[in-house]
Motif scaffolding. Structure first.
Motif: not given
Length: 362
Positions: A225-243
């Protein structure tokens, strides 16, 4: 007795005394993941566990929950929610009142009253979780968590504590065989067929994802699988726009949060997501432990995800694999209905990828 030891690769060491009555004089030395050694007079018969996965993992290693005299209340909650309470009903009666003033802070008096042969606690989360128990002479080992190496160390350490090294070989052998098999299959996938997949630790009241450095990223990457959150860090809170910008093909909802696939399907905010439009939002399974963090059942979780993402290209006959695993590790014969429950067919069953997981009995 607790004594310092030269830091090593945090692997339990089993030492048997030599003498005419070896069983009576048996000594077991455990080296924890701080490099601290604990000597036991013999196989541990009374265990107290604080880390949430430890109770279930120990029961899998021991083939019984009977040596557990206390566990963290969150550990018992997972046992009640999953199937382990059916396999080992004695786990449902184990004491849970061992914390005080914090999520994992020990109630030293309560632990002392249980007269444990061994206490398992987190390492690396603060000395205050360990030192109060060590100060009164309790035999404490500290364990780290969150990688495959740590998981295999837990298995070896807990197996050594009860003098059952063959059990560690059985469980860790299944992990390693699965890694080799899945890695080989994933390497053969064409690059242009890779599926983007996003794991949510939290999704009900916030959007918290896992990237590189997390165990979730490890296995999402392993299965191709390709994890789009990969470079953002091990544990990150995002907003709806990022999703919406990442727009994953598949969304995984973890077991530490009440969010369900329908929450995404019914929210107009997420209606443009590929995962929503194609009904590819999945609640992760819950068996002998939660399948999203590392556990004894991680190989089954990896197979499940590989098939969710790639179907016949990653066909493991998961239901048969589950029956084999439960027979070997727990000595338990899984029913078709129990497999459905573990795989959360009730909430995942109408997703296109789930046809392959449904019982042949209908």
């Amino acid at each position: 007795m607790v004594r310092p030891n030269t830091p090593v690769a945090a692997i339990a060491v089993l030492t048997l005394a030599v003498g005419s009555n070896a069983l009576a004089d048996e000594t077991i030395t455990l080296t924890d993941q701080r490099g601290i050694s604990v000597d036991l007079d013999g196989p541990a018969e009374r265990l107290v566990t604080f880390p949430m996965p430890a109770a279930a993992l120990f029961a899998s290693v021991a083939g019984t929950a009977e040596p557990l005299v206390a566990m963290h209340p969150a550990s018992q909650a997972a046992i009640k929610e999953g199937i382990l309470g059916t396999i080992f009903p004695e786990a449902l009666e184990v004491e849970t009142g061992i914390t005080s003033g914090g999520v994992f802070a020990p109630n030293v008096e309560a632990v002392l009253n249980l007269n444990p042969d061994l206490v398992v606690q987190w390492a690396g989360r603060g000395d205050e979780l360990l030192e109060p128990m060590e100060a009164v002479g309790l035999p404490v080992i500290g364990l780290n968590y969150g990688t495959q190496e740590h998981t295999e160390t837990w298995v070896r350490t807990l197996a050594a504590a009860i003098n059952e090294p063959a059990r560690a070989d059985l469980i860790n052998g299944r992990h390693r065989a699965a890694i080799e098999d899945i890695t080989t299959r994933a390497a053969a996938l064409p690059e242009d067929s890779r599926v983007s997949v996003l794991y949510f630790l939290r999704a009900a009241n916030s959007l918290e994802v896992r990237g590189e450095g997390s165990y979730n990223h490890f296995y999402m990457d392993m299965v191709g699988g390709v994890n789009p959150a990969g470079p953002s860090g091990s544990r990150t809170e995002i907003n709806a726009e990022q999703l919406l910008a990442w727009n994953p093909d598949v969304i995984l909802l973890g077991n530490f949060d009440p969010a369900m696939p329908e929450d995404f399907y019914n929210d107009p905010l997420f209606s443009a997501l590929n995962a929503v439009q194609n009904r590819q939002v999945y609640k992760m399974p819950l068996g002998g432990y939660r399948w999203d963090p590392p556990s004894q059942e991680s190989p089954l979780a990896w197979m499940w995800l590989a098939e969710v993402l790639y179907g016949d290209k990653m066909d493991f006959d998961l239901r048969s694999e589950m029956q084999s695993f439960y027979a070997d590790v727990y000595g338990y014969d899984l029913s078709e209905a129990e497999i459905d429950s573990i795989l959360r067919v009730e909430v995942n069953g109408d997703n296109p990828s789930y046809d392959r997981f449904l019982s042949p009995q209908g």
